[in-house]
Design a protein around this motif. Structure first.
Motif, PDB file in Angstrom:
ATOM      1  N   UNK A   1      -0.273 -93.238  -8.419  1.00 25.45           N
ATOM      2  CA  UNK A   1       0.250 -91.956  -8.864  1.00 25.45           C
ATOM      3  C   UNK A   1      -0.822 -90.753  -9.601  1.00 25.45           C
ATOM      4  N   UNK A   2      -1.711 -91.240 -10.380  1.00 25.45           N
ATOM      5  CA  UNK A   2      -2.577 -90.051 -10.999  1.00 25.45           C
ATOM      6  C   UNK A   2      -3.761 -89.808 -10.067  1.00 25.45           C
ATOM      7  N   UNK A   3      -4.276 -90.738  -9.348  1.00 29.95           N
ATOM      8  CA  UNK A   3      -5.311 -90.311  -8.523  1.00 29.95           C
ATOM      9  C   UNK A   3      -5.162 -89.524  -7.374  1.00 29.95           C
ATOM     10  N   UNK A   4      -3.819 -90.075  -6.640  1.00 29.02           N
ATOM     11  CA  UNK A   4      -3.333 -88.996  -5.589  1.00 29.02           C
ATOM     12  C   UNK A   4      -2.792 -87.865  -5.968  1.00 29.02           C
ATOM     13  N   UNK A   5      -2.135 -87.753  -7.155  1.00 24.75           N
ATOM     14  CA  UNK A   5      -1.603 -86.470  -7.825  1.00 24.75           C
ATOM     15  C   UNK A   5      -2.822 -85.693  -8.087  1.00 24.75           C
ATOM     16  N   UNK A   6      -3.960 -85.935  -8.406  1.00 22.74           N
ATOM     17  CA  UNK A   6      -5.016 -85.237  -8.864  1.00 22.74           C
ATOM     18  C   UNK A   6      -5.672 -84.609  -7.451  1.00 22.74           C
ATOM     19  N   UNK A   7      -5.250 -85.230  -6.423  1.00 22.66           N
ATOM     20  CA  UNK A   7      -5.650 -84.459  -5.202  1.00 22.66           C
ATOM     21  C   UNK A   7      -4.580 -83.842  -4.363  1.00 22.66           C
ATOM     22  N   UNK A   8      -3.422 -83.577  -4.981  1.00 21.21           N
ATOM     23  CA  UNK A   8      -2.633 -82.850  -4.363  1.00 21.21           C
ATOM     24  C   UNK A   8      -1.285 -83.716  -3.626  1.00 21.21           C
ATOM     25  N   UNK A   9      -1.334 -85.081  -3.697  1.00 18.00           N
ATOM     26  CA  UNK A   9      -0.251 -85.771  -3.214  1.00 18.00           C
ATOM     27  C   UNK A   9       0.802 -86.108  -4.076  1.00 18.00           C
TER      28      UNK A   9
ATOM     29  N   UNK B   1       0.866 -80.970  -1.379  1.00 15.98           N
ATOM     30  CA  UNK B   1       1.132 -79.776  -2.016  1.00 15.98           C
ATOM     31  C   UNK B   1       0.208 -78.657  -1.533  1.00 15.98           C
ATOM     32  N   UNK B   2      -1.087 -79.156  -1.143  1.00 17.44           N
ATOM     33  CA  UNK B   2      -1.970 -78.024  -0.748  1.00 17.44           C
ATOM     34  C   UNK B   2      -1.362 -77.381   0.718  1.00 17.44           C
ATOM     35  N   UNK B   3      -0.705 -78.043   1.284  1.00 13.96           N
ATOM     36  CA  UNK B   3      -0.381 -77.431   2.549  1.00 13.96           C
ATOM     37  C   UNK B   3       0.413 -75.994   2.725  1.00 13.96           C
TER      38      UNK B   3
END
Length: 376
Positions: A275-283, A293-295
């Protein structure tokens, strides 16, 4: 530590229960945010309590041993006083981290010798020493020191590794039972089932650790490269043996779909950095599916991140704004995404619990696993 099994789902092995520790109660199924070095990355304790509604967090023995070090933690009065978290804490014994340092460590009967990833200094973890370290950290639930074999291990290696873990377990239990907590609260020791992807080894390991009659048990060595169907098969084998009146902790798993499937197989406790690792990368994980979210597609989308607003922040910030933060490399973006993802994970296990109690879990789970895997 006490555990009360409150209800089992009629159409699956899913369970709802309650764990009681000296730092509070934990309603299961539960997800534990990972606070590797004593903090859940980028998340303030207040947000963990009020936004995420975390009931227990996880710290890591390997990392906390290296930094800040045992002298600091002991002087502080344990990790709870050091980081200000007043609810329960579980510590991973460091076995997985030692496994991940395969090029920097040596295993033998005594334990594991490894080089620090920070400065290259040499250290030794033994089953007894890891108990002592976790006594000093002061977690409510501490884990046995184990070897985590790779997901593609052959039978010979997996069997030898399992027996080494079993011998280490006996030594760890002896040390735990002959020592006392350093602070004014009780601690609990969980053994770990190993055996890679081999049902006969998993069965043997589950029977071995169940015989010790500890207050809870863990399943390790999964989500380390094996196919998902193998992971689910191993969980089913193990949970058919582990005591029904003790909590079962699946270590390091996983996606929302993994968690729901494992709940349906009788798992009670989970942790994962996703949840945190992927969140930091925009998932972002949402009840409608997965968002990057970067799309570009979210640039003009002013709707909430998750329409069901499981996180109160979702009602404040739109997809377009969160995308803007990521594109602008504003540090608030990864922080908000991490809070959202953790809140969603805690909502998911809480909703699973509610559905188990009311008898509608299986139908809801079957619908949700299809929805959660969609890429939006």
């Amino acid at each position: 530590m006490d555990f009360v099994l409150q209800k089992t789902d009629g159409a699956s092995a899913a369970r709802a229960g309650e764990i009681t520790t000296d730092h509070g109660t934990i309603q299961t199924p539960i997800f534990m945010p990972v606070g590797t070095v004593g903090s859940v990355k980028g998340i303030h304790v207040k947000d963990l309590e009020e936004q995420v509604n975390a009931q227990i967090i996880l710290g890591n023995t390997y990392h906390l041993y290296l930094r800040p070090g045992l002298d600091v933690l002991k002087q502080a009065g344990g990790l709870h006083r050091f980081n200000g978290w007043k609810r329960p804490i579980l510590t991973d014994s460091g076995g997985f981290q030692v496994f991940s340092l395969s090029h920097r460590r040596k295993l033998n009967e005594s334990g594991a010798e490894f080089q620090s990833h920070i400065d290259g200094s040499r250290h030794v973890f033994t089953p007894e020493g890891v108990v002592d370290i976790q006594r000093t950290i002061g977690a409510d639930i501490i884990m046995a020191f184990d070897e985590c074999p790779p997901g593609d291990s052959d039978f010979k290696y997996a069997k030898e590794s399992m027996h080494l873990t079993h011998r280490w377990l006996k030594r760890g239990i002896d040390r735990f039972d002959s020592t006392e907590p350093l602070y004014e609260y009780n601690q609990t020791f969980f053994p770990i089932v190993q055996g890679a992807g081999f049902p006969e080894l998993r069965k043997q390991s589950a029977e071995y650790i169940a015989a010790f009659g500890r207050e809870g048990n863990a399943i390790g060595g999964l989500a380390v490269g094996e196919p998902e169907e193998v992971m689910y098969e191993m969980i089913e084998v193990v949970n058919g043996i582990l005591p029904k009146d003790k909590p079962r902790y699946l270590m390091g798993v996983g996606t929302p779909v993994n968690i729901l499937e494992a709940i349906s197989l009788g798992v009670d406790m989970f942790d994962c950095v996703m949840p945190t690792r992927n969140g930091r990368n925009g998932m972002l994980f949402t009840s409608q599916g997965i968002i990057n979210i970067k799309n570009e597609k979210w640039k003009h989308d002013f709707s909430p991140i998750d329409p069901d607003a499981h996180c109160t922040l979702d009602a404040i910030y739109s997809k377009a704004y969160l995308r803007h933060l990521f594109v602008s490399k504003e540090m608030l973006g990864p922080q908000l995404a991490s809070i959202h993802n953790l809140t969603f994970y805690l909502w998911l296990v809480g909703e699973a619990r509610r559905r188990i109690l009311e008898g509608t879990f299986f139908e809801w789970k079957e619908r949700m696993v299809k929805q959660l895997a969609v890429r939006l």
